[in-house]
Design a protein around this motif. Sequence first.
Motif, PDB file in Angstrom:
ATOM      1  N   PRO A   5       0.698  -1.373  -0.066  1.00 42.01           N
ATOM      2  CA  PRO A   5      -0.192  -0.102  -0.052  1.00 42.01           C
ATOM      3  C   PRO A   5       0.827   1.283   0.094  1.00 42.01           C
ATOM      4  N   ILE A   6       0.384   2.549  -0.474  1.00 37.15           N
ATOM      5  CA  ILE A   6       0.968   3.591  -0.415  1.00 37.15           C
ATOM      6  C   ILE A   6       1.203   4.121   1.027  1.00 37.15           C
ATOM      7  N   SER A   7       2.440   4.633   0.978  1.00 39.12           N
ATOM      8  CA  SER A   7       2.643   5.246   2.536  1.00 39.12           C
ATOM      9  C   SER A   7       2.831   6.444   2.584  1.00 39.12           C
ATOM     10  N   PHE A   8       2.770   7.390   3.659  1.00 39.10           N
ATOM     11  CA  PHE A   8       2.959   8.872   3.626  1.00 39.10           C
ATOM     12  C   PHE A   8       4.064   8.897   4.896  1.00 39.10           C
ATOM     13  N   ASP A   9       4.730  10.014   4.636  1.00 42.28           N
ATOM     14  CA  ASP A   9       5.650  10.485   5.556  1.00 42.28           C
ATOM     15  C   ASP A   9       5.007  11.356   6.395  1.00 42.28           C
ATOM     16  N   PRO A  10       4.803  11.079   7.796  1.00 46.24           N
ATOM     17  CA  PRO A  10       4.354  11.904   8.688  1.00 46.24           C
ATOM     18  C   PRO A  10       4.807  13.426   8.694  1.00 46.24           C
ATOM     19  N   THR A  11       6.097  13.509   8.690  1.00 46.96           N
ATOM     20  CA  THR A  11       6.573  14.655   8.587  1.00 46.96           C
ATOM     21  C   THR A  11       6.292  15.640   7.475  1.00 46.96           C
ATOM     22  N   VAL A  12       5.877  15.060   6.366  1.00 48.63           N
ATOM     23  CA  VAL A  12       5.485  15.608   5.164  1.00 48.63           C
ATOM     24  C   VAL A  12       4.031  16.066   5.263  1.00 48.63           C
ATOM     25  N   ILE A  17      -0.065  20.476   6.985  1.00 51.33           N
ATOM     26  CA  ILE A  17      -0.931  21.107   8.248  1.00 51.33           C
ATOM     27  C   ILE A  17      -0.530  22.546   8.655  1.00 51.33           C
ATOM     28  N   GLU A  18       0.695  22.412   8.814  1.00 51.89           N
ATOM     29  CA  GLU A  18       1.236  23.807   9.642  1.00 51.89           C
ATOM     30  C   GLU A  18       1.230  24.898   8.508  1.00 51.89           C
ATOM     31  N   SER A  19       1.499  24.401   7.039  1.00 54.06           N
ATOM     32  CA  SER A  19       1.232  25.556   6.229  1.00 54.06           C
ATOM     33  C   SER A  19       0.039  25.942   5.896  1.00 54.06           C
ATOM     34  N   LEU A  20      -0.787  25.177   6.073  1.00 50.11           N
ATOM     35  CA  LEU A  20      -2.352  25.793   5.954  1.00 50.11           C
ATOM     36  C   LEU A  20      -2.750  26.520   6.978  1.00 50.11           C
ATOM     37  N   ALA A  21      -2.290  26.143   8.322  1.00 52.32           N
ATOM     38  CA  ALA A  21      -2.489  27.054   9.398  1.00 52.32           C
ATOM     39  C   ALA A  21      -2.361  28.342   9.460  1.00 52.32           C
ATOM     40  N   ARG A  22      -1.340  28.686   8.668  1.00 54.27           N
ATOM     41  CA  ARG A  22      -0.841  30.211   8.439  1.00 54.27           C
ATOM     42  C   ARG A  22      -1.853  30.898   8.188  1.00 54.27           C
ATOM     43  N   HIS A  23      -2.944  30.432   7.180  1.00 57.82           N
ATOM     44  CA  HIS A  23      -4.093  31.382   7.022  1.00 57.82           C
ATOM     45  C   HIS A  23      -5.119  31.563   7.811  1.00 57.82           C
ATOM     46  N   GLY A  24      -5.024  32.762   8.785  1.00 59.63           N
ATOM     47  CA  GLY A  24      -5.892  32.684   9.799  1.00 59.63           C
ATOM     48  C   GLY A  24      -5.353  32.449  11.237  1.00 59.63           C
ATOM     49  N   LYS A  25      -3.884  32.364  11.095  1.00 55.19           N
ATOM     50  CA  LYS A  25      -3.449  31.655  12.231  1.00 55.19           C
ATOM     51  C   LYS A  25      -4.042  32.732  13.531  1.00 55.19           C
ATOM     52  N   HIS A  26      -4.090  31.764  14.898  1.00 61.37           N
ATOM     53  CA  HIS A  26      -4.793  32.550  16.002  1.00 61.37           C
ATOM     54  C   HIS A  26      -3.844  31.955  17.102  1.00 61.37           C
ATOM     55  N   GLY A  27      -3.058  32.602  17.492  1.00 58.85           N
ATOM     56  CA  GLY A  27      -2.018  32.216  18.609  1.00 58.85           C
ATOM     57  C   GLY A  27      -1.228  31.336  18.129  1.00 58.85           C
ATOM     58  N   VAL A 105      -5.876  15.426  -1.352  1.00 57.30           N
ATOM     59  CA  VAL A 105      -4.780  15.879  -2.317  1.00 57.30           C
ATOM     60  C   VAL A 105      -3.605  14.974  -2.154  1.00 57.30           C
ATOM     61  N   PHE A 106      -3.368  14.737  -0.950  1.00 62.55           N
ATOM     62  CA  PHE A 106      -2.296  13.692  -0.876  1.00 62.55           C
ATOM     63  C   PHE A 106      -2.471  12.159  -1.449  1.00 62.55           C
ATOM     64  N   ALA A 107      -3.714  11.634  -1.368  1.00 65.73           N
ATOM     65  CA  ALA A 107      -4.318  10.454  -1.854  1.00 65.73           C
ATOM     66  C   ALA A 107      -4.288  10.479  -3.314  1.00 65.73           C
ATOM     67  N   LEU A 108      -5.057  11.572  -4.058  1.00 60.17           N
ATOM     68  CA  LEU A 108      -4.947  11.503  -5.313  1.00 60.17           C
ATOM     69  C   LEU A 108      -3.758  11.894  -6.135  1.00 60.17           C
ATOM     70  N   GLY A 109      -2.761  12.668  -5.489  1.00 64.22           N
ATOM     71  CA  GLY A 109      -1.748  12.810  -5.948  1.00 64.22           C
ATOM     72  C   GLY A 109      -0.922  11.592  -6.185  1.00 64.22           C
ATOM     73  N   ALA A 110      -0.834  10.586  -4.854  1.00 66.42           N
ATOM     74  CA  ALA A 110       0.023   9.493  -4.793  1.00 66.42           C
ATOM     75  C   ALA A 110      -0.512   8.475  -5.732  1.00 66.42           C
ATOM     76  N   LEU A 111      -1.920   8.329  -5.897  1.00 67.02           N
ATOM     77  CA  LEU A 111      -2.640   7.447  -6.580  1.00 67.02           C
ATOM     78  C   LEU A 111      -2.143   7.700  -8.248  1.00 67.02           C
ATOM     79  N   LYS A 112      -2.321   8.935  -8.490  1.00 70.61           N
ATOM     80  CA  LYS A 112      -2.028   9.299  -9.824  1.00 70.61           C
ATOM     81  C   LYS A 112      -0.601   8.894 -10.312  1.00 70.61           C
ATOM     82  N   GLU A 113       0.380   9.167  -9.171  1.00 66.50           N
ATOM     83  CA  GLU A 113       1.650   8.990  -9.469  1.00 66.50           C
ATOM     84  C   GLU A 113       1.905   7.727  -9.706  1.00 66.50           C
TER      85      GLU A 113
END
Lengths: 415, 415
Positions: A5-12, A17-27, A105-113
């Motif tokens: 099965p396709i696996s994902f690196d938790p740090t990636v 998650i961190e990148s998206l959280a910049r938009h509207g960051k609160h504390g 997005v990760f899932a579709l990207g990995a499946l396509k790849e």
Amino acid sequence: MSDSPISFDPTVVWDRIESLARHGKHGETGVARAVYTPEWRAAVDEVMAWCDSVGLETRLDAVGNVWGVLKGTDPSLKSIVTGSHIDSQLPGGRFDGILGVIGGVFALGALKERYGAPTQTLEVLAFCEEESSRFPNTGFWGSRAITGLTTEADLTNVVSFSGEPIGEVMAAAGFDPARIPEAARTDIEAFVEFHIEQGPLLEAEGLPVGVVSAITGIRHYTVSVTGKSNHAGAFPMDLRLDPMAGAAEMISNVINRANEWGRPAVTTVGRIAADPNFPAIVPERVDFMIDARHPDPAKRLELYAAHEAALQEIAARRGLTIELSNLMEHHPFVCDPALVANFEQAARTVNAPFQTMTSGAVHDTQQMGRIAKGVMLFVRSKDGRSHTPAEYTSPEDAALGIEVLTEGLRTLAYR
Amino acid sequence: MSDSPISFDPTVVWDRIESLARHGKHGETGVARAVYTPEWRAAVDEVMAWCDSVGLETRLDAVGNVWGVLKGTDPSLKSIVTGSHIDSQLPGGRFDGILGVIGGVFALGALKERYGAPTQTLEVLAFCEEESSRFPNTGFWGSRAITGLTTEADLTNVVSFSGEPIGEVMAAAGFDPARIPEAARTDIEAFVEFHIEQGPLLEAEGLPVGVVSAITGIRHYTVSVTGKSNHAGAFPMDLRLDPMAGAAEMISNVINRANEWGRPAVTTVGRIAADPNFPAIVPERVDFMIDARHPDPAKRLELYAAHEAALQEIAARRGLTIELSNLMEHHPFVCDPALVANFEQAARTVNAPFQTMTSGAVHDTQQMGRIAKGVMLFVRSKDGRSHTPAEYTSPEDAALGIEVLTEGLRTLAYR
């Protein structure tokens, strides 16, 4: 297709998650991102860029939902869609909603790849709005448009906490309200929503993943109990018509009933007000709200009937007047058994410890259920916290959930 | 002095009630007259004119209390004072407080007219402030000055609902705050307060008059119950720490205890707030206030101990944190037995059906009790209503109460 099965690196996953959280960051760990704000638009643009970067056909629909399409080879088949919402509570956390978008997005990207074009079209979807955090009565603004249920009246009737009609706000954000009907879809076969649990059950069981078999039904009651306002000293207890005494008994009654029924029944009184609200006056009226939920359609109605009968009995016995109105109703959603079985198998395949469970929170999946089959996948929430900056899901659990999602989408779409 | 008791024409009494009610008139039957306002000053001036018209030595003291003096022939005796307050709730009714002022002027005027100078000096008194309706923490502004307990710090610490320190407001009304100590008295033997009942007990018994043997003691608790805020759906009942469930049980407990104890114990929860206050969130904290009263000093402390023990037990059993603070304390006041007997006899003499009873409301008499003996006289309130424009006492009951007051003052002061 016998490879591992396709696996994902938790740090990636965590970086995204961190990148998206910049938009509207609160504390430090909060996010406050309401629909049609600049921070919301920045999140939309980032998700669109991710979709582009993995080669999906990316578009923004008429209400502001983001779609990323991986075309299938069999045009006779309807789409399989996965996703969740991009807006947040004010403030909420970094995971609620957006994790399902990131995962899709990760899932579709990995499946396509790895596998190229699927047999059946796969789409990732970011709903523009789900939380009602800016407009209290949106009623699932993003998914409702997709199901074709948004009305012209909504444009003026859906009003923000600061008084702006949603039609004007959307227009100012660059969306033409007249075009909302174009967002409707009739060509979706299945909707799969990946989401944090928002409760403590997986954590209590030591399980990272949940496959959701049913989503709870909710009713919100407003209860108005009227008695007789009187002086707190000069009026003896035996002659009072005290709505606070009645409300306290009613609140205990409905909460105790849900306790006695046990899981998955819940009943909450989160909102209360006395009128007048003075220390030395027996109030004339006490208003409170009841949120009562059960995922089983029949048991849910049985719970409501028991609550209502008790409220009426308490009011009558105490000589109080009660007004009971049903402010909000979401019917339970029973997930498609074949989809549930598909994702249970996917969890086994990727060795994700899981349980099949119900959802006590409502989700866009219920709306999408009007036009498609549906199922949800949960990942473990720390301390069951949600709708707060304290919301947390570990990178490992997030990545494992995305692996289950990816494997389940693979077995559905690649044949 | 064997002639028949002095009587009063109810229509004349009524005219005076109506005349005073013009100052701060609110709707048809309401009065909104806060201390140091122009309408308050107009009422002060009218009362002073009445005192002048019956030949009393009239003066306004340093805080704005009105005094009308009928000098006694024996200068070695301290004064007997009767009266009540001239301010009102916002809005209140036409009777609370002011009826005791009107009655006192009628009594002293009629006694002077029929009997001339008394042996012991009689004084009528209109306290400038009692209701805390403009400044929430005056603590009996008028009577406190008379007992010499007003401090310089009060001038800045006592602040109106709109933020004005009382020192500035009094100065603007023409009173020099530096002169407040001049309002203190040490030469009062007895204080007699004539007042509406503000409760339903006399009406329920079919009695126009009450002689008060004790005034209740009050404690106000603020109770803050903290649990854990969680999602109303995703968090199961058995894992919740729900402060609303705890608060409801606590409120029922203390109200039920007062019910079981019966008269004269009372307990009221009039103020409540949840935080957050949302329909679909288990609150983090629920705050409420308890007003608990008993006129018997020992039983009052017993009631409080039972309340406190129950609150602590409920919090501990439910895993909730409780903060309990004692916001306000008025000790009970036991009226002077000889004064009670004197007014019981006066009621018999004027053929006023009466009962001896306790007061569940606090009054200036408690403050005056620091420097003098005290007693109160009540007249019947319609439906027990008070602190509302619906407050009502019939002209006949008002006149009969003034007859009891007059007869009782006669037997005290003319010897």
